[in-house]
Scaffold this motif. Structure first.
Motif, PDB file in Angstrom:
ATOM      1  N   ALA A 180       0.937  -1.021  -0.010  1.00  0.00           N
ATOM      2  CA  ALA A 180      -0.049  -0.009  -0.002  1.00  0.00           C
ATOM      3  C   ALA A 180       0.799   1.271  -0.076  1.00  0.00           C
ATOM      4  CB  ALA A 180      -0.824   0.161   1.242  1.00  0.00           C
ATOM      5  N   ARG A 181       2.145   1.111   0.379  1.00  0.00           N
ATOM      6  CA  ARG A 181       3.093   2.308   0.511  1.00  0.00           C
ATOM      7  C   ARG A 181       4.077   2.471  -0.812  1.00  0.00           C
ATOM      8  NH1 ARG A 181       2.961   1.020   6.014  1.00  0.00           N
ATOM      9  NH2 ARG A 181       4.647  -0.457   5.918  1.00  0.00           N
ATOM     10  N   GLN A 182       3.789   1.557  -1.728  1.00  0.00           N
ATOM     11  CA  GLN A 182       4.442   1.673  -2.895  1.00  0.00           C
ATOM     12  C   GLN A 182       3.830   2.752  -3.954  1.00  0.00           C
ATOM     13  OE1 GLN A 182       7.485  -0.304  -2.837  1.00  0.00           O
ATOM     14  NE2 GLN A 182       6.274  -0.256  -1.077  1.00  0.00           N
ATOM     15  N   ALA A 183       4.864   3.454  -4.736  1.00  0.00           N
ATOM     16  CA  ALA A 183       4.432   4.195  -5.376  1.00  0.00           C
ATOM     17  C   ALA A 183       3.812   4.006  -6.748  1.00  0.00           C
ATOM     18  CB  ALA A 183       5.673   5.284  -6.002  1.00  0.00           C
ATOM     19  N   VAL A 184       4.069   2.634  -7.037  1.00  0.00           N
ATOM     20  CA  VAL A 184       3.550   2.035  -8.237  1.00  0.00           C
ATOM     21  C   VAL A 184       2.369   1.132  -7.902  1.00  0.00           C
ATOM     22  CG1 VAL A 184       3.884   0.854 -10.518  1.00  0.00           C
ATOM     23  CG2 VAL A 184       5.534   2.565  -9.673  1.00  0.00           C
ATOM     24  N   PRO A 185       1.182   1.224  -8.117  1.00  0.00           N
ATOM     25  CA  PRO A 185      -0.059   0.146  -7.697  1.00  0.00           C
ATOM     26  C   PRO A 185       0.132  -0.903  -8.777  1.00  0.00           C
ATOM     27  CG  PRO A 185      -0.892   2.023  -8.974  1.00  0.00           C
ATOM     28  CD  PRO A 185       0.491   2.554  -8.850  1.00  0.00           C
ATOM     29  N   GLY A 186      -0.572  -1.849  -8.161  1.00  0.00           N
ATOM     30  CA  GLY A 186      -0.648  -3.124  -9.076  1.00  0.00           C
ATOM     31  C   GLY A 186       0.162  -4.343  -8.621  1.00  0.00           C
ATOM     32  N   ARG A 187       0.084  -5.186  -9.214  1.00  0.00           N
ATOM     33  CA  ARG A 187       0.932  -6.674  -8.826  1.00  0.00           C
ATOM     34  C   ARG A 187       1.669  -6.978 -10.163  1.00  0.00           C
ATOM     35  NH1 ARG A 187      -2.327  -9.659  -4.235  1.00  0.00           N
ATOM     36  NH2 ARG A 187      -2.104  -8.404  -2.842  1.00  0.00           N
ATOM     37  N   SER A 188       2.812  -6.555 -10.472  1.00  0.00           N
ATOM     38  CA  SER A 188       3.740  -6.541 -11.612  1.00  0.00           C
ATOM     39  C   SER A 188       4.056  -8.272 -11.280  1.00  0.00           C
ATOM     40  CB  SER A 188       4.606  -5.768 -11.954  1.00  0.00           C
ATOM     41  OG  SER A 188       5.463  -5.990 -10.436  1.00  0.00           O
ATOM     42  N   PHE A 189       4.711  -8.585 -12.331  1.00  0.00           N
ATOM     43  CA  PHE A 189       5.520 -10.187 -11.982  1.00  0.00           C
ATOM     44  C   PHE A 189       6.348  -9.999 -11.417  1.00  0.00           C
ATOM     45  CE2 PHE A 189       8.404 -13.780 -13.604  1.00  0.00           C
ATOM     46  CZ  PHE A 189       7.429 -14.777 -13.334  1.00  0.00           C
ATOM     47  N   ALA A 190       7.538  -9.039 -11.341  1.00  0.00           N
ATOM     48  CA  ALA A 190       8.402  -8.799 -10.246  1.00  0.00           C
ATOM     49  C   ALA A 190       7.713  -8.728  -8.711  1.00  0.00           C
ATOM     50  CB  ALA A 190       9.163  -7.725 -10.424  1.00  0.00           C
ATOM     51  N   ARG A 191       6.812  -8.113  -8.575  1.00  0.00           N
ATOM     52  CA  ARG A 191       6.150  -7.910  -7.312  1.00  0.00           C
ATOM     53  C   ARG A 191       5.441  -9.255  -6.876  1.00  0.00           C
ATOM     54  NH1 ARG A 191       2.881  -2.629  -5.877  1.00  0.00           N
ATOM     55  NH2 ARG A 191       5.035  -1.809  -6.410  1.00  0.00           N
ATOM     56  N   ARG A 192       4.853 -10.087  -8.019  1.00  0.00           N
ATOM     57  CA  ARG A 192       4.501 -11.367  -7.436  1.00  0.00           C
ATOM     58  C   ARG A 192       5.636 -12.411  -7.267  1.00  0.00           C
ATOM     59  NH1 ARG A 192      -0.668 -11.920  -8.423  1.00  0.00           N
ATOM     60  NH2 ARG A 192      -1.708 -10.318  -9.722  1.00  0.00           N
ATOM     61  N   LEU A 193       6.797 -12.461  -7.795  1.00  0.00           N
ATOM     62  CA  LEU A 193       7.859 -12.774  -7.317  1.00  0.00           C
ATOM     63  C   LEU A 193       8.418 -12.692  -6.107  1.00  0.00           C
ATOM     64  CD1 LEU A 193      10.017 -13.088 -10.863  1.00  0.00           C
ATOM     65  CD2 LEU A 193       8.825 -14.999  -9.642  1.00  0.00           C
ATOM     66  N   ALA A 194       8.540 -11.346  -5.776  1.00  0.00           N
ATOM     67  CA  ALA A 194       8.880 -11.114  -4.391  1.00  0.00           C
ATOM     68  C   ALA A 194       7.959 -11.697  -3.336  1.00  0.00           C
ATOM     69  CB  ALA A 194       8.905  -9.711  -4.293  1.00  0.00           C
ATOM     70  N   HIS A 195       6.500 -11.484  -3.664  1.00  0.00           N
ATOM     71  CA  HIS A 195       5.731 -12.154  -2.790  1.00  0.00           C
ATOM     72  C   HIS A 195       5.729 -13.762  -2.475  1.00  0.00           C
ATOM     73  CE1 HIS A 195       1.566 -14.015  -1.471  1.00  0.00           C
ATOM     74  NE2 HIS A 195       1.747 -12.856  -0.884  1.00  0.00           N
ATOM     75  N   GLY A 196       6.091 -14.519  -3.679  1.00  0.00           N
ATOM     76  CA  GLY A 196       6.275 -15.848  -3.548  1.00  0.00           C
ATOM     77  C   GLY A 196       7.593 -16.168  -2.708  1.00  0.00           C
ATOM     78  N   ALA A 197       8.577 -15.548  -3.093  1.00  0.00           N
ATOM     79  CA  ALA A 197       9.906 -15.771  -2.465  1.00  0.00           C
ATOM     80  C   ALA A 197       9.975 -15.383  -0.902  1.00  0.00           C
ATOM     81  CB  ALA A 197      11.028 -14.836  -3.173  1.00  0.00           C
ATOM     82  N   GLY A 198       9.249 -14.342  -0.616  1.00  0.00           N
ATOM     83  CA  GLY A 198       9.195 -14.071   0.685  1.00  0.00           C
ATOM     84  C   GLY A 198       8.315 -14.857   1.538  1.00  0.00           C
ATOM     85  N   PHE A 199       6.911 -15.375   1.042  1.00  0.00           N
ATOM     86  CA  PHE A 199       6.282 -16.381   1.767  1.00  0.00           C
ATOM     87  C   PHE A 199       7.058 -17.620   1.792  1.00  0.00           C
ATOM     88  CE2 PHE A 199       3.222 -19.822   1.597  1.00  0.00           C
ATOM     89  CZ  PHE A 199       2.376 -19.406   2.795  1.00  0.00           C
ATOM     90  N   GLU A 200       7.485 -18.154   0.864  1.00  0.00           N
ATOM     91  CA  GLU A 200       8.189 -19.507   0.703  1.00  0.00           C
ATOM     92  C   GLU A 200       9.505 -19.246   1.463  1.00  0.00           C
ATOM     93  OE1 GLU A 200       6.401 -22.053  -0.108  1.00  0.00           O
ATOM     94  OE2 GLU A 200       4.959 -21.176  -1.254  1.00  0.00           O
ATOM     95  N   GLY A 201      10.222 -18.521   1.462  1.00  0.00           N
ATOM     96  CA  GLY A 201      11.523 -18.506   2.389  1.00  0.00           C
ATOM     97  C   GLY A 201      11.253 -18.591   3.653  1.00  0.00           C
ATOM     98  N   GLY A 202      10.213 -17.732   4.386  1.00  0.00           N
ATOM     99  CA  GLY A 202       9.734 -17.697   5.541  1.00  0.00           C
ATOM    100  C   GLY A 202       9.339 -19.123   6.074  1.00  0.00           C
ATOM    101  N   LEU A 203       8.445 -19.545   5.376  1.00  0.00           N
ATOM    102  CA  LEU A 203       7.690 -20.912   5.311  1.00  0.00           C
ATOM    103  C   LEU A 203       8.904 -22.096   5.693  1.00  0.00           C
ATOM    104  CD1 LEU A 203       5.093 -22.159   6.002  1.00  0.00           C
ATOM    105  CD2 LEU A 203       4.946 -22.609   3.718  1.00  0.00           C
ATOM    106  N   VAL A 204      10.017 -22.194   4.795  1.00  0.00           N
ATOM    107  CA  VAL A 204      10.843 -23.082   4.861  1.00  0.00           C
ATOM    108  C   VAL A 204      11.642 -23.109   6.191  1.00  0.00           C
ATOM    109  CG1 VAL A 204      13.339 -23.802   4.075  1.00  0.00           C
ATOM    110  CG2 VAL A 204      11.340 -23.353   2.399  1.00  0.00           C
ATOM    111  N   VAL A 205      11.827 -21.890   6.815  1.00  0.00           N
ATOM    112  CA  VAL A 205      12.597 -21.658   7.991  1.00  0.00           C
ATOM    113  C   VAL A 205      11.512 -22.292   9.237  1.00  0.00           C
ATOM    114  CG1 VAL A 205      13.184 -19.907   9.821  1.00  0.00           C
ATOM    115  CG2 VAL A 205      14.072 -19.805   7.430  1.00  0.00           C
ATOM    116  N   ILE A 206      10.277 -22.073   9.240  1.00  0.00           N
ATOM    117  CA  ILE A 206       9.215 -22.517  10.012  1.00  0.00           C
ATOM    118  C   ILE A 206       9.335 -24.140   9.809  1.00  0.00           C
ATOM    119  CG2 ILE A 206       7.090 -22.279  10.709  1.00  0.00           C
ATOM    120  CD1 ILE A 206       6.814 -19.574   9.868  1.00  0.00           C
TER     121      ILE A 206
END
Length: 147
Positions: A64-90
């Protein structure tokens, strides 16, 4: 749809599909009784469900604080990497204890799940957004569809 109900619906659908796929795959991969690996899949998914809610809440605050709205492919990749990386640790310690294997072996076993879930997370969130629309945090205009 409210942000809370959207996150709950997204997390529950995501995990229901995951249990249906992962339970049998774990049984096959570890040559263990289906009841045991289904139980493990339920435990892993319950943990992932809680993490999904927390991670998406944090991600949407950031988004919500990003200057460019929407969900680009790069933003989706960041979302997937962050979610899965945290989940592996758990999940590595949980898999290690449940299956009676070393943390290193659980990490290696988790790599296959990581690959599956990385692709699945990106595809699922894209499909979910197409069916239910973008959340307010990502919408160019309220109710706008994503490209």
């Amino acid at each position: 749809m409210s942000p809370v109900s959207r996150r709950v619906l997204q997390a529950v659908l995501y995990e229901a599909i995951a249990i249906a796929v992962v339970g049998p795959a774990l049984g096959f991969a570890f040559d263990q009784p289906k009841a045991s690996t289904f139980g493990l899949a339920v435990v892993l998914s319950t943990i992932a469900l809680a993490w999904n809610y927390v991670f998406n809440w944090i991600f949407e605050l950031w988004e919500a604080r990003q200057a460019v709205p929407g969900r680009s492919f790069a933003r989706r990749l960041a979302h997937g990497a962050g979610f899965e990386g945290g989940l592996v640790v758990i999940l590595v310690p949980v898999m290690s204890l449940w299956l009676g294997i070393s943390p290193a072996a659980a990490f290696v076993a988790n790599l296959a799940l990581l690959v599956f879930f990385f692709v699945y997370a990106i595809a699922f969130t894209w499909a979910f957004d197409r069916v239910f629309g973008l959340p307010a945090s990502a919408a160019k205009n309220p109710g706008a569809a994503d490209a």
